[in-house]
Design a protein around this motif. Structure first.
Motif, PDB file in Angstrom:
ATOM      1  N   SER A  97      14.325  20.128 -23.096  1.00 41.23           N
ATOM      2  CA  SER A  97      12.919  19.720 -23.032  1.00 41.23           C
ATOM      3  C   SER A  97      12.715  18.330 -22.430  1.00 41.23           C
ATOM      4  O   SER A  97      11.577  17.901 -22.241  1.00 41.23           O
ATOM      5  N   SER A  98      13.790  17.600 -22.121  1.00 42.96           N
ATOM      6  CA  SER A  98      13.652  16.287 -21.473  1.00 42.96           C
ATOM      7  C   SER A  98      14.517  16.244 -20.228  1.00 42.96           C
ATOM      8  O   SER A  98      15.532  16.948 -20.129  1.00 42.96           O
ATOM      9  N   ASN A  99      14.130  15.423 -19.260  1.00 40.13           N
ATOM     10  CA  ASN A  99      14.903  15.298 -18.023  1.00 40.13           C
ATOM     11  C   ASN A  99      16.309  14.770 -18.304  1.00 40.13           C
ATOM     12  O   ASN A  99      17.282  15.215 -17.688  1.00 40.13           O
TER      13      ASN A  99
END
Length: 252
Positions: free
Chosen positions: A221-223
């Protein structure tokens, strides 16, 4: 090199109060070992007292499983061999391009006879095991040569430096996209049944386990999390169903 690696592990083990994440997989060679550990550690420490420890030696990895409490990432093939011995319980499976399965294939030049050198980036025992299965026991005249990456294995066949490559179907599809001229001269000789990708498991129940598993499952869900997952060749983690667990030997 082995002595340096063991010293590195010893220093890491001094922080025994941290919850560890171990990784060793028979399916990939980690060529960016330091970068992976630094990036993974930085990500985990934002969420708690956690530490990532990758291994590049199967024997050392299994020795640590005997003594330590950890979340463990390993190939499904390896899991099936050691889960009972080390009390491993699978909870999630890696996902890539929307699939939790991978197929291994033997690729060679068109018209090649089933003998000679097979290049592969896999653990040698794993590679020989797959070859024996997908060739119906006719792999005696094939010799495995290890290379750093699956693309190296395919390129070596394409340029005539080996006769065959043992790779994932994903990697062959990637070659067809990036170098169709090279890929068109190659053909699939045999392939495995679909296998589960690498597994997220644990070996002991403790209060931190569920929190850490949730953190790992949420990495996509995060880069920052996506970049780290990409370094081990996956897009994220998918929860195992009851049917999946039954296929993996009934572990829960």
């Amino acid at each position: 090199m082995r002595i340096i690696f063991i010293l590195f592990l010893f220093i890491a083990s001094l922080s025994a109060d941290t919850q560890k994440v171990y990784l060793y997989t028979t399916e990939i060679n980690i060529n960016n070992f330091k970068s992976l550990k630094v990036g993974f550690d930085a990500y985990l420490r934002k969420h708690g007292n956690y530490e990532f420890q990758p291994f590049n030696d199967k024997k050392i990895f299994e020795e640590y499983l005997k003594e330590n409490d950890a979340i463990v990432i390993l190939s499904s093939w390896h899991y099936l061999k050691i889960a009972e011995k080390y009390n491993l319980k699978a909870v999630s499976v890696a996902q890539k391009k929307g699939s939790i399965y991978d197929t291994k294939i033997l690729v060679g030049q068109i018209g090649a006879s089933l003998n000679g050198v097979v290049t592969s980036a896999y653990d040698k025992e794993y590679a020989n095991d797959i070859l024996n299965v997908i060739t119906a026991g006719k792999a005696a005249d094939l010799s495995v040569l290890l290379v750093p990456k699956e693309i190296d294995a395919l390129m070596s066949v394409g340029f005539g430096m080996s006769k065959f490559a043992l790779v994932s179907k994903d990697s062959f599809s990637a070659l067809q996209d990036i170098n169709p001229m090279l890929a068109k001269n190659l053909t699939i000789y045999s392939e495995s049944k679909p296998q589960y990708r690498m597994l997220l498991t644990y070996n002991k129940d403790n209060d931190k386990k569920n929190d850490l598993i949730s953190i790992l499952r949420d990495m996509y869900s995060s880069n920052e999390g996506k970049n780290i997952l990409n370094m081990i060749g996956i897009d994220g983690w998918s929860k195992l169903s009851k049917d999946d667990l039954a296929d993996l030997g009934g572990m829960k």
